[in-house]
Design a protein around this motif. Structure first.
Motif, PDB file in Angstrom:
ATOM      1  N   GLY A  35      20.115  -5.273  20.525  1.00  0.00           N
ATOM      2  CA  GLY A  35      19.895  -4.136  19.632  1.00  0.00           C
ATOM      3  C   GLY A  35      18.509  -4.155  19.022  1.00  0.00           C
ATOM      4  O   GLY A  35      17.855  -3.107  18.905  1.00  0.00           O
ATOM      5  N   ASP A  36      18.039  -5.359  18.650  1.00  0.00           N
ATOM      6  CA  ASP A  36      16.671  -5.468  18.128  1.00  0.00           C
ATOM      7  C   ASP A  36      15.649  -5.082  19.199  1.00  0.00           C
ATOM      8  O   ASP A  36      14.650  -4.420  18.911  1.00  0.00           O
ATOM      9  N   LEU A  37      15.905  -5.528  20.458  1.00  0.00           N
ATOM     10  CA  LEU A  37      15.006  -5.172  21.554  1.00  0.00           C
ATOM     11  C   LEU A  37      14.990  -3.669  21.790  1.00  0.00           C
ATOM     12  O   LEU A  37      13.921  -3.070  21.988  1.00  0.00           O
ATOM     13  N   SER A  38      16.173  -3.051  21.752  1.00  0.00           N
ATOM     14  CA  SER A  38      16.237  -1.595  21.909  1.00  0.00           C
ATOM     15  C   SER A  38      15.463  -0.882  20.805  1.00  0.00           C
ATOM     16  O   SER A  38      14.696   0.049  21.066  1.00  0.00           O
ATOM     17  N   ASP A  39      15.652  -1.343  19.572  1.00  0.00           N
ATOM     18  CA  ASP A  39      14.931  -0.727  18.452  1.00  0.00           C
ATOM     19  C   ASP A  39      13.430  -0.905  18.605  1.00  0.00           C
ATOM     20  O   ASP A  39      12.652   0.021  18.364  1.00  0.00           O
ATOM     21  N   ALA A  40      13.021  -2.124  19.044  1.00  0.00           N
ATOM     22  CA  ALA A  40      11.586  -2.374  19.216  1.00  0.00           C
ATOM     23  C   ALA A  40      11.002  -1.502  20.326  1.00  0.00           C
ATOM     24  O   ALA A  40       9.895  -0.960  20.188  1.00  0.00           O
ATOM     25  N   LEU A  41      11.746  -1.361  21.443  1.00  0.00           N
ATOM     26  CA  LEU A  41      11.250  -0.525  22.547  1.00  0.00           C
ATOM     27  C   LEU A  41      11.179   0.944  22.132  1.00  0.00           C
ATOM     28  O   LEU A  41      10.233   1.655  22.505  1.00  0.00           O
ATOM     29  N   ARG A  42      12.184   1.393  21.399  1.00  0.00           N
ATOM     30  CA  ARG A  42      12.153   2.794  20.928  1.00  0.00           C
ATOM     31  C   ARG A  42      10.973   3.015  19.979  1.00  0.00           C
ATOM     32  O   ARG A  42      10.265   4.025  20.076  1.00  0.00           O
ATOM     33  N   SER A  43      10.774   2.056  19.074  1.00  0.00           N
ATOM     34  CA  SER A  43       9.644   2.184  18.145  1.00  0.00           C
ATOM     35  C   SER A  43       8.320   2.119  18.890  1.00  0.00           C
ATOM     36  O   SER A  43       7.391   2.871  18.584  1.00  0.00           O
ATOM     37  N   MET A  44       8.241   1.223  19.877  1.00  0.00           N
ATOM     38  CA  MET A  44       7.013   1.114  20.651  1.00  0.00           C
ATOM     39  C   MET A  44       6.742   2.398  21.435  1.00  0.00           C
ATOM     40  O   MET A  44       5.603   2.884  21.487  1.00  0.00           O
ATOM     41  N   THR A  45       7.799   2.955  22.046  1.00  0.00           N
ATOM     42  CA  THR A  45       7.622   4.195  22.799  1.00  0.00           C
ATOM     43  C   THR A  45       7.179   5.335  21.881  1.00  0.00           C
ATOM     44  O   THR A  45       6.281   6.126  22.227  1.00  0.00           O
ATOM     45  N   GLU A  46       7.819   5.405  20.724  1.00  0.00           N
ATOM     46  CA  GLU A  46       7.427   6.448  19.770  1.00  0.00           C
ATOM     47  C   GLU A  46       5.980   6.262  19.315  1.00  0.00           C
ATOM     48  O   GLU A  46       5.226   7.237  19.195  1.00  0.00           O
ATOM     49  N   ALA A  47       5.596   4.991  19.081  1.00  0.00           N
ATOM     50  CA  ALA A  47       4.216   4.729  18.679  1.00  0.00           C
ATOM     51  C   ALA A  47       3.237   5.092  19.793  1.00  0.00           C
ATOM     52  O   ALA A  47       2.145   5.626  19.534  1.00  0.00           O
ATOM     53  N   PRO A  56      17.495   3.927  25.540  1.00  0.00           N
ATOM     54  CA  PRO A  56      18.844   3.919  24.936  1.00  0.00           C
ATOM     55  C   PRO A  56      18.851   3.199  23.590  1.00  0.00           C
ATOM     56  O   PRO A  56      18.106   2.247  23.372  1.00  0.00           O
ATOM     57  N   ASP A  57      19.715   3.678  22.728  1.00  0.00           N
ATOM     58  CA  ASP A  57      19.818   3.112  21.378  1.00  0.00           C
ATOM     59  C   ASP A  57      21.014   2.158  21.320  1.00  0.00           C
ATOM     60  O   ASP A  57      22.167   2.574  21.406  1.00  0.00           O
ATOM     61  N   PHE A  58      20.713   0.844  21.222  1.00  0.00           N
ATOM     62  CA  PHE A  58      21.759  -0.189  21.124  1.00  0.00           C
ATOM     63  C   PHE A  58      21.748  -0.857  19.751  1.00  0.00           C
ATOM     64  O   PHE A  58      22.214  -1.992  19.611  1.00  0.00           O
ATOM     65  N   ARG A  59      21.230  -0.178  18.755  1.00  0.00           N
ATOM     66  CA  ARG A  59      21.125  -0.817  17.443  1.00  0.00           C
ATOM     67  C   ARG A  59      22.481  -1.109  16.822  1.00  0.00           C
ATOM     68  O   ARG A  59      22.604  -2.015  15.992  1.00  0.00           O
ATOM     69  N   ARG A  60      23.515  -0.378  17.221  1.00  0.00           N
ATOM     70  CA  ARG A  60      24.836  -0.633  16.651  1.00  0.00           C
ATOM     71  C   ARG A  60      25.415  -1.973  17.093  1.00  0.00           C
ATOM     72  O   ARG A  60      26.374  -2.459  16.492  1.00  0.00           O
ATOM     73  N   ARG A  61      24.865  -2.577  18.150  1.00  0.00           N
ATOM     74  CA  ARG A  61      25.346  -3.897  18.575  1.00  0.00           C
ATOM     75  C   ARG A  61      25.096  -4.956  17.506  1.00  0.00           C
ATOM     76  O   ARG A  61      25.845  -5.924  17.388  1.00  0.00           O
ATOM     77  N   GLY A  62      23.999  -4.819  16.772  1.00  0.00           N
ATOM     78  CA  GLY A  62      23.700  -5.785  15.717  1.00  0.00           C
ATOM     79  C   GLY A  62      23.264  -7.137  16.230  1.00  0.00           C
ATOM     80  O   GLY A  62      23.397  -8.134  15.514  1.00  0.00           O
ATOM     81  N   ASP A  63      22.742  -7.219  17.474  1.00  0.00           N
ATOM     82  CA  ASP A  63      22.284  -8.488  18.014  1.00  0.00           C
ATOM     83  C   ASP A  63      20.860  -8.344  18.523  1.00  0.00           C
ATOM     84  O   ASP A  63      20.172  -7.349  18.233  1.00  0.00           O
TER      85      ASP A  63
END
Length: 568
Positions: free
Chosen positions: A321-333, A311-318
């Motif tokens: 959200g950083d953890l969600s972005d990192a997990l999404r980037s890690m999964t994509e990588a 799930p994408d929680f980047r709009r939370r701005g906390d």
């Protein structure tokens, strides 16, 4: 039967994993398989450890000041002091009245209080006040007591009845009383005892009043109720004739303290409710997204295909959200890495298959012919294919362990200018009489240091120099230059060769790309050199690009590779 064949039609993948128990599959020959473990069940809100911790901490933070406020010791002491002051003022006024109206002179210079007048005056002055008055003579005997009435039938003692109890306390009331007792602790008030025949010696404050002071005392009766008392001297012309003791229960003090406690409890109850609601809200905004991220990660881990995503929680701005972005980037990588591994395996299989096919044909043929010349030619082909396989396997092994080596190695400060000088000196010493000439363009005043691995960056520049030598004519020139561009170090290696074919500027960095110059022996290069170089440069946070050197009229004069690395 495998787990896939046991899956029922219409049963979703997530439900199937949730119903699957971890078990050992049947053992094969030299292998052992394990069925994937089930997905963790979703925690209920009350079972969430994070929710419980947030709720516990917030409630404890609220309870600590509440317990302190319920103590109210200073407030109680101030009320007691105010009651004693009021009694003292009342007692002094009463003693003045007694000294002026209830005194009789028995002889010259000797005066004493009249008991009957004293009792009548007490009834008038203390009516409906709830205060008990006792008067002691200088001898210590009790002259009058407002709670004892004298009449034809004898003396009658007046006692205030305790308040009527309305049934037993409920469980909440008992808990409240126990909490108050624990918070308040044991009051260190002396016990109040009343002898059948009262004397001035029974009360310390009366002794002080007979000595001319106005002391006060606080005692506790057998039921734990407060008894407040003060004693003032009864004087006439500064002569102490007796002592007036005024006393009353502390019901007003206890009631005021209880009222304040009830107000505090009401406010704290509202604060407690708000705290619980806010705790659940806070836990929901933290625990629920983390739980969703964990479930999505499990689905990605144990699911088939790529239909599940984080799930994408980047709009939370906390931080979540950083953890969600990192997990999404890690999964994509990870998916990109898996794609790269699959593509690499396919490329390796394809590249190895060609020399193996040639080797197999040559081996089968050499066994059927008897001509020595043909056998020598076939053996030469076999030897070339073996060398080609050895070269491929060595380069593939180097490329496969490159990521692990780059992740473990410790970077150091590297002077790119010194590294280029050493490589140019080495090639000039080896190819001094033949091969292209080298020129090195460096600015002495510029700092060309970068963080990285010297061996691997040296490998990149050696690959590029070797590639330039391969494509340059014997009388050509290879130009090396390094300069600082802002926060980056830019290194260029250019040759006078035929350049890079149109549309192949990106393809030259692909694995097993082997666009070689005409006349070069087939199989001399594996096609992994530039791919490995790009992998090393990107691991150092830099970029590598290929371009052609052209004249103003568009004629290609050679190729140029530009490496950009972040400066130290």
């Amino acid at each position: 039967m495998t787990a896939e064949s046991e899956e029922k039609p219409g049963l979703g993948l997530g439900r199937w994993f949730a119903r699957t128990k971890p078990r050992q599959a049947s053992k094969g020959v030299g292998a052992e398989a394990t069925v994937p473990r089930p997905l963790p069940r979703r925690r209920r809100r009350w079972r969430s450890p994070l929710t419980r911790r947030i709720l516990t901490i917030n409630v404890l933070v609220l309870l600590i000041p509440v317990l302190g406020l319920l103590h109210l010791d200073q407030y109680r002491q101030s009320l007691i002091a105010a009651e004693l002051d009021a009694l003292r003022i009342q007692g002094r006024a009463f003693s003045l009245s007694l000294g002026s109206t209830a005194v009789v002179a028995t002889q010259v210079g000797d005066e004493q209080l009249l008991p009957e007048v004293t009792r009548n005056l007490m009834r008038v002055l203390l009516v409906d006040t709830g205060v008990r008055a006792r008067i002691f003579a200088r001898s210590g005997d009790l002259l009058a007591d407002s709670f004892i009435l004298s009449g034809p039938g004898g003396k009658v003692q007046v006692m205030a009845l305790p308040p009527e109890k309305k049934g037993g306390l409920s469980l909440l009331g008992r808990l409240y009383e126990a909490a108050l007792k624990w918070v308040s602790g044991n009051d260190d008030f002396p016990p109040y005892r009343e002898e059948r025949v009262q004397k001035a010696a029974d009360y310390g404050e009366v002794g002080g009043a007979l000595a001319g002071d106005s002391p006060g005392m606080v005692r506790a009766d057998r039921q734990g109720r407060l008894v407040l008392s003060i004693a003032v001297p009864v004087q006439r012309y500064r002569q102490v004739l007796g002592a007036l003791m005024l006393s009353k229960d502390g019901a007003d003090v206890d009631e005021a303290v209880d009222d304040r406690r009830r107000d505090i409890l009401i406010v704290c109850g509202l604060a407690f409710a708000v705290t619980v609601l806010l705790s659940f809200y806070l836990a929901g905004t933290i625990a629920r997204p983390i739980r969703r991220l964990a479930q999505a990660a499990d689905l990605v881990r144990y699911g088939k295909g790529r239909q599940y995503e984080i799930p994408d929680f980047r709009r939370r701005g906390d931080e979540i959200g950083d953890l969600s972005d990192a997990l999404r980037s890690m999964t994509e990588a990870l998916w990109n890495r898996m794609d790269a591994i699959e593509a690499f395996a396919a490329d390796v299989a394809h590249e190895i298959k060609n020399p193996l096919t040639s080797l197999r044909s040559a081996v089968e043929t050499v066994a059927r012919i008897e001509d020595p010349d043909q056998q020598r030619r076939l053996m030469s082909i076999i030897l070339d294919d073996v060398h080609r396989l050895d070269r491929l396997i060595s380069d593939i092994s180097d490329a496969s362990r490159l990521d692990a080596e780059l992740s473990r190695a410790q970077t150091e400060s590297i002077d790119v200018g010194e590294l280029l000088r050493a490589l140019v000196s080495l090639h000039q010493a080896v190819d001094a009489e033949q091969g292209p000439r080298f020129t090195l363009d460096l600015l002495d005043h510029q700092d060309l240091r970068v963080p990285g691995l010297e061996d691997r960056l040296g490998q990149v520049f050696r690959n590029l120099i070797t590639n330039a030598i391969t494509f340059s004519p014997p009388d050509g020139q290879i130009r090396l230059a390094a300069q600082r561009q802002g926060e980056d170090i830019e290194v260029s290696i250019c040759d006078d060769g035929p350049g890079i074919p149109e549309g192949k500027l990106e393809a030259v960095f692909e694995r097993f790309y082997t666009e070689r110059p005409a006349g070069e022996k087939f199989g001399t290069h594996s096609g992994l050199g530039l791919s490995i170089s790009k992998q090393i440069v990107e691991a150092h946070g830099g970029t590598i690009e290929a371009e052609n050197r052209c004249d103003p009229d568009g004629t290609v004069r050679g190729a140029c590779f530009v490496v950009t690395l972040p400066a130290e």
